[in-house]
Write a protein that holds these residues in place. Structure first.
Motif, short mmCIF file in Angstrom:
data_model
loop_
_atom_site.label_atom_id
_atom_site.label_comp_id
_atom_site.label_asym_id
_atom_site.label_seq_id
_atom_site.Cartn_x
_atom_site.Cartn_y
_atom_site.Cartn_z
N SER A 1 -3.57 -5.58 30.88
CA SER A 1 -2.33 -5.83 30.12
C SER A 1 -1.10 -5.48 30.96
O SER A 1 -0.09 -6.18 30.90
CB SER A 1 -2.32 -5.05 28.80
OG SER A 1 -2.49 -3.67 29.04
N LYS A 2 -1.20 -4.44 31.78
CA LYS A 2 -0.07 -4.05 32.65
C LYS A 2 0.17 -5.12 33.72
O LYS A 2 1.31 -5.49 34.00
CB LYS A 2 -0.36 -2.69 33.29
CG LYS A 2 0.79 -2.16 34.12
CD LYS A 2 0.88 -0.65 34.08
CE LYS A 2 2.04 -0.07 34.84
NZ LYS A 2 3.32 -0.72 34.65
N VAL A 3 -0.91 -5.62 34.30
CA VAL A 3 -0.82 -6.66 35.32
C VAL A 3 -0.19 -7.93 34.73
O VAL A 3 0.64 -8.59 35.35
CB VAL A 3 -2.23 -6.96 35.90
CG1 VAL A 3 -2.25 -8.25 36.69
CG2 VAL A 3 -2.67 -5.81 36.80
N LEU A 4 -0.59 -8.26 33.50
CA LEU A 4 -0.09 -9.48 32.86
C LEU A 4 1.41 -9.42 32.55
O LEU A 4 2.05 -10.46 32.36
CB LEU A 4 -0.87 -9.80 31.58
CG LEU A 4 -2.33 -10.23 31.78
CD1 LEU A 4 -3.01 -10.44 30.45
CD2 LEU A 4 -2.43 -11.48 32.65
N ASN B 1 0.97 -19.19 31.76
CA ASN B 1 -0.33 -19.87 31.60
C ASN B 1 -1.50 -18.91 31.84
O ASN B 1 -2.56 -19.05 31.24
CB ASN B 1 -0.42 -21.12 32.49
CG ASN B 1 -0.21 -20.83 33.96
OD1 ASN B 1 0.39 -19.83 34.33
ND2 ASN B 1 -0.69 -21.70 34.80
N ILE B 2 -1.28 -17.90 32.69
CA ILE B 2 -2.32 -16.88 32.92
C ILE B 2 -2.44 -15.99 31.68
O ILE B 2 -3.55 -15.66 31.23
CB ILE B 2 -2.01 -16.04 34.18
CG1 ILE B 2 -1.87 -16.93 35.43
CG2 ILE B 2 -3.07 -14.96 34.39
CD1 ILE B 2 -3.10 -17.73 35.80
N GLU C 1 -5.13 -14.45 26.44
CA GLU C 1 -4.98 -14.43 24.97
C GLU C 1 -6.14 -15.16 24.32
O GLU C 1 -6.76 -14.67 23.38
CB GLU C 1 -3.69 -15.17 24.57
CG GLU C 1 -2.45 -14.31 24.51
CD GLU C 1 -1.19 -15.17 24.32
OE1 GLU C 1 -1.27 -16.18 23.59
OE2 GLU C 1 -0.15 -14.82 24.93
N ASN C 2 -6.46 -16.34 24.83
CA ASN C 2 -7.54 -17.14 24.27
C ASN C 2 -8.89 -16.50 24.51
O ASN C 2 -9.80 -16.64 23.70
CB ASN C 2 -7.50 -18.57 24.82
CG ASN C 2 -6.33 -19.35 24.26
OD1 ASN C 2 -5.63 -18.87 23.38
ND2 ASN C 2 -6.11 -20.53 24.75
N ARG C 3 -9.01 -15.78 25.63
CA ARG C 3 -10.26 -15.07 25.93
C ARG C 3 -10.50 -13.97 24.89
O ARG C 3 -11.60 -13.78 24.42
CB ARG C 3 -10.12 -14.48 27.33
CG ARG C 3 -11.29 -13.70 27.87
CD ARG C 3 -11.05 -13.37 29.32
NE ARG C 3 -11.67 -12.11 29.66
CZ ARG C 3 -11.08 -10.93 29.58
NH1 ARG C 3 -9.83 -10.84 29.16
NH2 ARG C 3 -11.70 -9.83 29.91
N GLU C 4 -9.41 -13.27 24.52
CA GLU C 4 -9.53 -12.21 23.51
C GLU C 4 -9.86 -12.80 22.14
O GLU C 4 -10.69 -12.26 21.42
CB GLU C 4 -8.21 -11.41 23.42
CG GLU C 4 -7.95 -10.50 24.61
CD GLU C 4 -9.10 -9.54 24.90
OE1 GLU C 4 -9.59 -8.91 23.94
OE2 GLU C 4 -9.53 -9.46 26.06
#
Length: 201
Positions: A179-182, A188-189, A194-197
């Motif tokens: 989450s920090k990296v994002l 788009n990343i 988000e969709n993975r979660e």
């Protein structure tokens, strides 16, 4: 509905008209897409709905208006469950790149991961969604359609960024730090994660 990112702004392609306060609605069929993109790059227009009545023709209609570049990329896990990220142009990203002649999209994605990060021993575990974003090259706007794949790797060496692609760092990121990296990544990343979660729920 499709979501296309223009300089981290959202362009929604939809066949439903929604009453949103901060969205402008245009007809996809008649819009001058280049002028719209320029205004989004200049921050004159923020979030946009492009309306087309036929959902099946929405993406085809957009692609008829702007050149399309296809790319393949990987969301790669190692044996510890960490995810492979690259750092370039001041942001964290996932390895990806354009397809070459006679390659399948899976082959493109695996080749690009290996070229950009030095990580080998890759296997695809599943296909993820496609993402769309607009970029400018040689004075022309293009639509990048990226096919994403979840991959596994038992590579135990040290990843190394492809210098001629401007990759400054390659790192395996622990799930708790994602989450920090994002926070310093592309829309788009973020959408991919988000969709993975959502798919886990």
């Amino acid at each position: 509905m499709y979501k296309v990112f223009v300089n981290d702004r959202s362009l929604f392609l939809t066949n439903e008209v929604q009453k949103e306060t901060d969205f402008q609605i245009f007809l996809l069929e008649s819009i001058d897409i280049k002028k719209l993109i320029v205004k989004m790059y200049q921050n004159k227009i923020h979030n946009v709905f492009l309306y087309h009545p036929d959902e099946k023709l929405i993406m085809k209609t957009l692609k008829a208006k702007i050149p399309v570049v296809k790319a393949g990329g990987g969301l790669v896990y190692n044996a510890k469950g960490e995810i492979l990220f690259i750092f370039r142009n001041g942001k964290w990203d996932l390895p990806k790149g354009g397809t070459e002649k006679n390659e399948t999209m899976e082959e493109t994605a695996m080749r690009e991961v290996e070229e950009e990060t030095g990580v080998s021993c890759l296997s695809i575990s599943k296909k993820l969604q496609k993402t769309y974003h607009v970029f400018k090259r040689n004075g022309r706007y293009k639509l990048k359609q990226t096919y994403w794949y979840e991959m596994q790797s038992n590579f135990d060496g040290i990843p190394e960024g492809q210098a001629d692609e401007g990759i400054e760092k390659v790192e395996w990121i622990h799930p708790k730090d994602i989450s920090k990296v994002l926070e310093n990544s592309y829309e788009n990343i973020k959408l991919l994660f988000e969709n993975r979660e959502k798919s886990k729920q």
